[in-house]
Scaffold this active site. Structure first.
Site, PDB file in Angstrom:
ATOM      1  N   TRP A  24      15.448  17.274 -39.037  1.00 17.72           N
ATOM      2  CA  TRP A  24      14.271  18.130 -38.744  1.00 17.72           C
ATOM      3  C   TRP A  24      13.040  17.248 -38.840  1.00 17.72           C
ATOM      4  O   TRP A  24      12.667  16.826 -39.934  1.00 17.72           O
ATOM      5  CB  TRP A  24      14.234  19.262 -39.763  1.00 17.72           C
ATOM      6  CG  TRP A  24      13.038  20.173 -39.732  1.00 17.72           C
ATOM      7  CD1 TRP A  24      11.926  20.095 -38.952  1.00 17.72           C
ATOM      8  CD2 TRP A  24      12.854  21.340 -40.561  1.00 17.72           C
ATOM      9  NE1 TRP A  24      11.068  21.122 -39.234  1.00 17.72           N
ATOM     10  CE2 TRP A  24      11.596  21.890 -40.205  1.00 17.72           C
ATOM     11  CE3 TRP A  24      13.613  21.955 -41.549  1.00 17.72           C
ATOM     12  CZ2 TRP A  24      11.096  23.041 -40.835  1.00 17.72           C
ATOM     13  CZ3 TRP A  24      13.112  23.086 -42.165  1.00 17.72           C
ATOM     14  CH2 TRP A  24      11.868  23.629 -41.803  1.00 17.72           C
ATOM     15  N   GLU A  25      12.426  16.953 -37.670  1.00 21.39           N
ATOM     16  CA  GLU A  25      11.265  16.047 -37.633  1.00 21.39           C
ATOM     17  C   GLU A  25      10.009  16.802 -37.204  1.00 21.39           C
ATOM     18  O   GLU A  25       9.747  16.879 -36.026  1.00 21.39           O
ATOM     19  CB  GLU A  25      11.534  14.890 -36.682  1.00 21.39           C
ATOM     20  CG  GLU A  25      12.730  14.037 -37.109  1.00 21.39           C
ATOM     21  CD  GLU A  25      12.911  12.790 -36.238  1.00 21.39           C
ATOM     22  OE1 GLU A  25      11.938  12.329 -35.627  1.00 21.39           O
ATOM     23  OE2 GLU A  25      14.037  12.292 -36.185  1.00 21.39           O
ATOM     24  N   PHE A  26       9.241  17.277 -38.149  1.00 18.22           N
ATOM     25  CA  PHE A  26       9.380  17.327 -39.597  1.00 18.22           C
ATOM     26  C   PHE A  26       8.863  18.680 -40.038  1.00 18.22           C
ATOM     27  O   PHE A  26       8.068  19.281 -39.300  1.00 18.22           O
ATOM     28  CB  PHE A  26       8.508  16.232 -40.257  1.00 18.22           C
ATOM     29  CG  PHE A  26       8.929  14.830 -39.834  1.00 18.22           C
ATOM     30  CD1 PHE A  26      10.015  14.187 -40.429  1.00 18.22           C
ATOM     31  CD2 PHE A  26       8.250  14.177 -38.807  1.00 18.22           C
ATOM     32  CE1 PHE A  26      10.403  12.906 -40.035  1.00 18.22           C
ATOM     33  CE2 PHE A  26       8.644  12.895 -38.402  1.00 18.22           C
ATOM     34  CZ  PHE A  26       9.720  12.266 -39.017  1.00 18.22           C
TER      35      PHE A  26
END
Ligand SMILES: *[C@@H]1O[C@H](CO)[C@@H](O)[C@H](O)[C@H]1NC(C)=O
Ligand SMILES: *[C@@H]1O[C@H](CO)[C@@H](O)[C@H](O)[C@H]1NC(C)=O
Ligand SMILES: *[C@@H]1O[C@H](CO)[C@@H](O)[C@H](O)[C@H]1NC(C)=O
Ligand SMILES: *[C@@H]1O[C@H](CO)[C@@H](O)[C@H](O)[C@H]1NC(C)=O
Length: 376
Positions: free
Chosen positions: A142-144
């Site tokens: 998960w960015e971010f």
């Protein structure tokens, strides 16, 4: 194997344990990870599986409304082929699938993590997919998380995921799936957006490994100045791998779970003046990297150097290298910088390294150098 990995990651004091208790030896093996982009046309059977301990299939993404994976008839055989081919060539190799990735953005994860029912649907589906297709674990990319609330939800997601993984293992008698995540280079220093910090306690207690993305410090988003995108040190800023890894240690994450990220790609610029070509000098454009992204894989940099008879310079201050040909400039990691980073990381006492991504290597040369250098 997965079970041994898991329990070991909790408290791995390698040298001490090895001397007193040889049975714990496998639990202290260094982690040598690599991401496998599914779009990269790398045949799983061509991977030199003895060079790595963990391979991450990138990426699977859940449905935007149900938060469950829908693996179709085209993808299913590819996933089965991936895990069975790798396990056949190296039974000790750990395979994981990675969820999301930079291109996915943040809105799906933001919604997925926001309620206990959406988290539960997602978690259930990750376990089903891992078991059905023979993966040993799941990686969250998960960015971010964008703000303190999303960071809190990230923590709840990990707590609930860990609980379900343990429950499933107990119910089926199988080793628990591994849970890992790819995270920002720093635990609590975000360069854009609102101030926020990862939920360090949840990260520490729930994840087996934390893949710290120690790269992308500089790039095409700033065309006016060259930069070492994965500098080990930076005398002028906190944008560095040494700062990032230490920030994760400072917030209390066990070193035995921290994995240093190494890029198998470089970033390019077009110099303002071809005679002035250091790290941090004036540039006018993104240079020869793909289609305006300023990115070249390491393998492409090797070709670029040959084709253009480039001048290659080792920058001591940042522990990076760059090549110059005319007014084209590319900064990257080579065998020397990877060796220096591994020396730094072993001294710091972190657990291992991972590469983004396998298709960037040049005839496995960097993977071989790294694997040889980091041994017990
Ligand atoms: C995986 O796919 C390759 C290439 O399509 C094929 O040669 C190989 O036999 C397959 N392996 C397995 C274990 O299914
Ligand atoms: C580009 O980097 C320079 C030097 O770090 C900085 O002064 C400038 O503000 C940056 N520009 C952008 C658009 O980020
Ligand atoms: C680097 O981070 C530390 C805190 O970790 C802070 O005190 C310092 O001002 C930062 N340095 C720069 C140049 O931003
Ligand atoms: C390259 O960039 C242009 C403009 O941003 C875009 O239209 C095109 O689709 C891109 N091509 C590839 C191969 O990514």
């Amino acid at each position: 194997m997965a079970a041994a990995q898991k329990s070991s990651a909790v408290a791995c004091m390698c040298a001490a344990l090895l001397m007193s208790l040889s049975v714990s030896a496998p639990s202290c093996i260094p982690i040598k990870g690599v991401y496998y982009p599914s779009w990269s046309n790398v045949d799983p059977s061509s991977i030199q599986t003895n060079l790595y301990t963990h391979i991450y299939y990138a990426f699977l993404t859940p449905h935007i409304a149900t938060f469950q994976f829908q693996i179709d008839q085209t993808q299913a055989p590819l996933l089965l082929n991936f895990t069975s081919t790798l396990h056949a060539t190296n039974p000790a190799l750990i395979t994981l699938f990675s969820v999301g990735g930079a291109a996915e953005g943040t809105s799906l994860f933001s919604r997925l993590a926001s309620t206990s029912s959406s988290r539960a649907a997602f978690i259930h589906s990750t376990i089903q997919v891992a078991r059905k297709f023979g993966f040993d674990g799941v990686d969250l990319d998960w960015e971010f998380p964008q703000n303190p609330t999303e960071m809190e939800n990230f923590g709840y997601l990990l707590d609930e995921w860990r609980a379900q993984v343990q429950k499933e293992a107990a119910a089926t008698g199988q080793p628990p799936l591994l849970l890992t995540a790819a995270v920002y280079y720093s635990a609590d220093t975000f360069l854009t957006g609102v101030p926020r910090a990862y939920p360090a306690a949840s990260v520490s207690r729930n994840l087996d490994l934390i893949n710290v993305m120690n790269y992308d410090y500089h790039g095409a988003w700033n065309k006016s100045i060259t930069g070492a995108q994965a500098a080990l040190f930076d005398p002028n800023s906190n944008l560095s791998t040494s700062y990032g890894l230490r920030s994760w240690i400072r917030v209390g994450v066990p070193r035995s779970k921290l994995i240093m990220g190494l890029p198998l790609y470089g970033r390019t610029w077009q110099l303002k003046d071809r005679r002035v070509h250091g790290v941090g000098v004036a540039a006018v454009d993104v240079g020869p990297g793909w289609n305006g992204t300023g990115v070249l894989t390491y393998a492409e940099v090797v070709e670029f150097n040959k084709a253009n008879k480039a001048k290659v310079v080792y920058d001591m201050a940042t522990v990076s290298v760059y090549s110059v040909a005319g007014d084209y400039w590319v900064g990257y990691d080579d065998k020397r910088t990877v060796a220096a980073k591994i020396a730094y990381a072993t001294t710091l006492g972190v657990r291992g390294y991972f590469f983004w991504a396998i298709n960037g290597d040049y005839k496995s040369t960097i993977s071989k150098t790294a694997s040889k250098l980091w041994h017990l």
